[in-house]
Design a protein around this motif. Structure first.
Motif, PDB file in Angstrom:
ATOM      1  N   TYR A  31       0.869  -1.180   0.000  1.00 56.25           N
ATOM      2  CA  TYR A  31       0.000   0.000   0.000  1.00 56.25           C
ATOM      3  C   TYR A  31       0.902   1.225   0.000  1.00 56.25           C
ATOM      4  N   PRO A  32       1.373   1.638  -1.170  1.00 57.77           N
ATOM      5  CA  PRO A  32       2.546   2.495  -1.218  1.00 57.77           C
ATOM      6  C   PRO A  32       2.383   3.893  -0.632  1.00 57.77           C
ATOM      7  N   PHE A  33       1.268   4.563  -0.900  1.00 56.09           N
ATOM      8  CA  PHE A  33       1.227   5.977  -0.514  1.00 56.09           C
ATOM      9  C   PHE A  33       0.985   6.203   0.964  1.00 56.09           C
ATOM     10  N   PHE A  34       0.317   5.259   1.599  1.00 57.57           N
ATOM     11  CA  PHE A  34      -0.169   5.590   2.935  1.00 57.57           C
ATOM     12  C   PHE A  34       0.577   4.856   4.025  1.00 57.57           C
ATOM     13  N   GLY A  35       1.756   4.417   3.712  1.00 58.08           N
ATOM     14  CA  GLY A  35       2.590   3.787   4.726  1.00 58.08           C
ATOM     15  C   GLY A  35       3.139   4.847   5.647  1.00 58.08           C
TER      16      GLY A  35
END
Lengths: 146, 239
Positions: A31-35
């Motif tokens: 989940y790339p953006f919200f890490g």
């Protein structure tokens, strides 16, 4: 349409949990953006930490190239990522000619007129940083770039 | 540039090589126009468009051999608010907005929760690894972050860490508050408090951990600001 906001929340929660588990298992973050930077243990929690630096050699003088020096081209985090990426590729034996060329051009950007560059692994005990005023690290040369 | 190395599949698609200025700025212009139009005439389609553009625009910023999480909070606000159109929200829709808040605060809650899991694991397994419970944990974290950045730790910061017990208590309290962040979504007063706490947390990180999360401070301030105290609207509770 506004009622879908709660489904977004649900999707976000599920994907985050999935990411947490997959990262824990050593996989990629899904989940790339919200890490987030997790910092589950304090930085330097292990007894031995490894770090990589480039050294420039100029007329028998060896200069350790620091990350925080001149951040106009690259931010210090980017420098750290670039150097450690190539160090790890070389250590794993998966290095290509293209990688070496890229590393060399990076080194030249950092220190223009050096005769040679050394890529060095530095190992140290982080507790020394806390307890002592000075500390030593073990140096191992990974490669030399001319 | 040959050092550029995309690490996400989306990056490989949109920015297989380092984007040229013309390409990047035209995307910026598109995003700007879409935002302006969505302010004048809000629509979900436009919101989706804005969200995708902003997410893409944030990609190349940290694309050297591994992704950082810069600006993730900023992009996430646009994701969570996809379906919230200001002109169609009435006071009984506040429930939806609470989910919007909850989605953003969930990232903090998870980050805190995972620290507790890790502390528990260390206690149970007798790991030689240091945990956040240890006496010099916060100091070590500071020293390491400065060391990796090849920067000297300001003297005042080292002196502040002389209060050892204070830092053990503060660390645990900070992780606890971080974990409880999500509760703020469902109580407006608690939300203001959560906002203040999280901003303090980020300011600490900025100076004591030398991690630049200053964008997150702005996002928190804009998103969770108690507007209702200052702007009285008849029909609209949320803004």
């Amino acid at each position: 349409m506004k009622k879908y906001t709660q489904y977004l929340f649900l999707i976000s929660a599920i994907l985050s949990l999935y990411s947490l588990v997959s990262v824990e298992k050593g996989g990629r973050e899904f989940y790339p953006f919200f890490g987030w930077k997790l910092f589950t243990v304090p930085y330097g929690a292990n007894e031995l930490e490894s770090d990589y630096r480039l050294y420039a050699i100029k007329e028998k003088d060896t200069i350790r190239l620091s990350f925080s020096n001149d951040e106009t081209l690259f931010h210090r985090n980017q420098k750290a990522k670039i150097v450690s990426y190539y160090a790890k590729v070389i250590k794993n034996g998966k290095v290509t000619d293209k990688d070496m060329k890229a590393l060399k051009s990076y080194a030249k950007l950092m220190y223009k007129d050096a005769d040679e560059f050394l890529l060095v692994e530095e190992q140290f005990n982080p507790k020394d940083l806390c307890d002592k005023n000075r500390f030593s690290f073990k140096k191992q040369i990974i490669t030399s770039i001319r | 540039m040959e050092l550029y190395r995309p690490s996400f599949y989306i990056q490989e698609l949109v920015f297989p090589i380092f984007p040229s200025e013309v390409y990047y700025f035209s995307l910026l212009l598109f995003a700007f126009l879409a935002i302006v139009i969505s302010v004048i005439k809000p629509s979900v389609v436009l919101n989706v468009f804005v969200f995708i553009l902003l997410a893409i625009l944030n990609l190349p910023i940290t694309a050297y051999n591994g992704a950082g999480h810069n600006n993730h909070l900023f992009v996430m606000v646009f994701f969570m608010s996809l379906f919230l159109l200001p002109n169609s929200l009435t006071s009984k829709d506040y429930k939806r907005v609470e989910y919007f808040y909850a989605g953003i605060l969930l990232t903090y809650t998870f980050a805190g929760l995972w620290k507790f899991v890790s502390i528990g694991k260390d206690l149970l397994t007798d790991n030689p690894r240091l945990s956040w419970l240890d006496i010099d944990a916060a100091k070590l974290n500071t020293m390491m972050n400065y060391y990796f950045a090849d920067t000297l730790v300001p003297r005042i910061i080292i002196q502040v860490y002389d209060f050892k017990l204070f830092w053990v208590v503060t660390t645990i309290l900070a992780i606890l508050l971080q974990t409880l962040s999500i509760l703020g979504a469902f109580n407006r007063r608690l939300l203001s408090f959560t906002m203040i706490y999280l901003i303090i947390f980020h300011v600490y990180n900025l100076y004591f951990v030398y991690v630049d999360f200053s964008h997150a401070i702005w996002v928190l301030l804009v998103t969770f600001f108690p507007y209702h105290i200052f702007v009285k609207c008849k029909n609209i509770v949320v803004s």
